[in-house]
Design an enzyme around this catalytic site. Structure first.
Site, short mmCIF file in Angstrom:
data_model
loop_
_atom_site.label_atom_id
_atom_site.label_comp_id
_atom_site.label_asym_id
_atom_site.label_seq_id
_atom_site.Cartn_x
_atom_site.Cartn_y
_atom_site.Cartn_z
N SER A 25 13.64 -17.80 -34.89
CA SER A 25 14.58 -17.48 -35.73
C SER A 25 15.99 -17.36 -35.12
O SER A 25 17.12 -17.59 -35.68
CB SER A 25 14.54 -16.37 -36.73
N GLY A 53 13.07 -8.79 -33.81
CA GLY A 53 14.28 -8.58 -33.28
C GLY A 53 15.20 -9.79 -32.73
O GLY A 53 16.13 -9.43 -31.89
N SER A 54 14.94 -10.99 -32.80
CA SER A 54 15.41 -11.85 -32.24
C SER A 54 16.98 -12.07 -32.48
O SER A 54 17.78 -12.47 -31.90
CB SER A 54 14.80 -13.32 -32.46
N ASP A 78 14.16 -2.22 -39.87
CA ASP A 78 13.13 -2.90 -40.40
C ASP A 78 11.90 -2.03 -40.73
O ASP A 78 11.95 -0.94 -40.37
CB ASP A 78 12.48 -3.84 -39.43
N ASP A 94 13.16 1.19 -44.97
CA ASP A 94 13.63 0.36 -46.30
C ASP A 94 14.83 0.11 -46.37
O ASP A 94 15.38 1.23 -46.89
CB ASP A 94 12.60 1.08 -47.19
N LYS A 159 19.38 -14.86 -45.47
CA LYS A 159 18.53 -15.88 -45.75
C LYS A 159 18.17 -16.09 -47.33
O LYS A 159 18.09 -15.07 -47.88
CB LYS A 159 17.12 -15.62 -45.11
N1 SAM Z 1 15.22 -11.71 -38.14
C1 SAM Z 1 14.06 -11.49 -37.62
C2 SAM Z 1 14.13 -11.92 -36.12
O1 SAM Z 1 14.89 -12.75 -35.76
O2 SAM Z 1 13.26 -11.36 -35.16
C3 SAM Z 1 12.87 -11.97 -38.27
C4 SAM Z 1 12.94 -11.38 -39.82
S1 SAM Z 1 11.44 -11.48 -40.39
C5 SAM Z 1 11.39 -13.32 -41.04
C6 SAM Z 1 11.47 -10.59 -41.91
C7 SAM Z 1 11.35 -9.26 -41.73
O3 SAM Z 1 11.72 -8.48 -43.08
C8 SAM Z 1 9.95 -8.57 -41.60
O4 SAM Z 1 9.95 -8.16 -40.23
C9 SAM Z 1 9.77 -7.47 -42.67
O5 SAM Z 1 9.02 -6.30 -42.09
C10 SAM Z 1 11.25 -7.25 -42.84
N2 SAM Z 1 11.20 -6.64 -44.37
C11 SAM Z 1 10.66 -7.02 -45.53
N3 SAM Z 1 11.13 -6.12 -46.60
C12 SAM Z 1 11.82 -5.29 -45.88
C13 SAM Z 1 12.43 -4.05 -46.52
N4 SAM Z 1 12.40 -3.59 -47.84
N5 SAM Z 1 12.86 -3.22 -45.72
C14 SAM Z 1 13.06 -3.50 -44.41
N6 SAM Z 1 12.61 -4.54 -43.62
C15 SAM Z 1 11.96 -5.38 -44.64
#
Ligand code: SAM
Length: 301
Positions: A25, A53-54, A78, A94, A159
């Site tokens: 990502s 974390g990217s 996260d 959250d 997103k």
């Molecule tokens: N942008 C990140 C990266 O570049 O590494 C990737 C993100 S990943 C696609 C989606 C993230 O959304 C997951 O790690 C998930 O734990 C987080 N997520 C989903 N619902 C959430 C919430 N209510 N609060 C915090 N994080 C949440």
């Protein structure tokens, strides 16, 4: 990212490992930045739904290394724990909970953010309608938090999935931002409905004092801004359905670069070494099962 033949086929996945990004990502944010120059001169940045974390890595490299801004502050949030990243304060929380907003504000010393991004994705249930609903709620939660912390003129990137009701979200966003663009980076699979809204120039609604409270629905939250009856277009004071806002759509990244949907047979594929993951998952959902297997507690019945 695991260690498998996938890193020989999915070019962005392979490149991410080669360049030290924790997830592919990273390229999406980099390509959005190439197109819109959204990361220039930022001082306080919030990366929502940030694990592994990217995006935070991109922000850290851009702000501290490229732009040499030692005073910049980056907060990553996260549900999952994150392995530390230089200059990034990671909060395991959250984004839908009001306490999270206060934790971020504490780190910023009460000052507003210049930039908020969210790459959030909930765990999928497989029930399509439910998944679509939860995803839409997560975007609205990110937007709620953003309206409470973003400075006027600031930028929000998130997103989205271009589902049935996406033009309603564009309409709501265009009430809050000067410019709303729907962008599809080259590294985001063309076959996926995924895209990113780039919202530039936050313009708080006059007289509206957004406040996150427990047990308040997103609809109630946005009511004060006059965009609350989100599920019912008739409540938006748009005079004519023809005038519903349609966001400009922009493809970004080098369009001659590799296709993220294609499977490539790389030269010397058989000799390419498999690369280790940049960062091992900190709390993968299968962790408990692995521990039970190690202890011999996992019995097949
Ligand atoms: N942008 C990140 C990266 O570049 O590494 C990737 C993100 S990943 C696609 C989606 C993230 O959304 C997951 O790690 C998930 O734990 C987080 N997520 C989903 N619902 C959430 C919430 N209510 N609060 C915090 N994080 C949440």
């Amino acid at each position: 990212m695991g260690k498998s033949s996938k890193d020989k086929r999915d070019i962005y996945y392979r490149r991410a490992k080669e360049q030290g990004w924790r997830a592919r990502s990273a390229f999406k944010l980099l390509q959005l930045h190439d197109e819109f120059q959204i990361l220039h001169g930022l001082k306080r940045v919030v990366d929502l739904c940030a694990a592994p974390g990217s995006w935070s890595q991109v922000l850290s490299r851009e702000l501290y290394q490229k732009q040499n801004q030692p005073d910049a502050k980056i907060v990553a949030v996260d549900l999952q724990p994150m392995t530390p990243i230089d200059g990034v304060t990671c909060i395991q929380a959250d984004i839908t909970h009001p306490k999270t907003l206060h934790k971020i504000l504490d780190i910023f010393g009460g000052e507003p953010a210049d930039f908020v991004c969210s790459d959030g994705a909930p765990d999928v249930t497989g029930l399509h309608d439910l998944d679509e609903y939860i995803q839409a709620q997560l975007i609205l939660s990110a937007l709620q938090l953003t309206t409470c912390i973003l400075k006027p003129g600031g930028t929000f990137v998130a997103k989205i999935f271009r589902g049935r009701d996406i033009d309603l979200l564009y309409s709501q966003l265009s009430y809050l931002f000067e410019k709303v663009i729907c962008a599809k980076p080259r590294s985001s699979r063309g076959t996926s409905l995924e895209a990113f809204i780039v919202c530039i120039g936050y313009t708080p609604r006059p007289g509206w004092n957004p406040k996150l409270e427990l047990n308040k629905s997103t609809e109630e939250f946005f009511e004060g801004a006059n965009i609350g009856k989100a599920t019912n277009l008739q409540f938006l004071d748009l005079p004519d359905p023809e005038e519903r806002k349609i966001a400009k759509f922009v493809a970004c990244g080098d369009l001659n670069d590799v296709d993220s949907d294609a499977t490539y047979s790389l030269d010397n594929e058989s000799r390419l070494p498999a690369l280790d993951p940049v960062q091992m998952p900190t709390a993968p959902p299968y962790k408990k099962a692995l521990e039970m297997k190690r202890r011999g507690d996992l019995v097949r019945r």
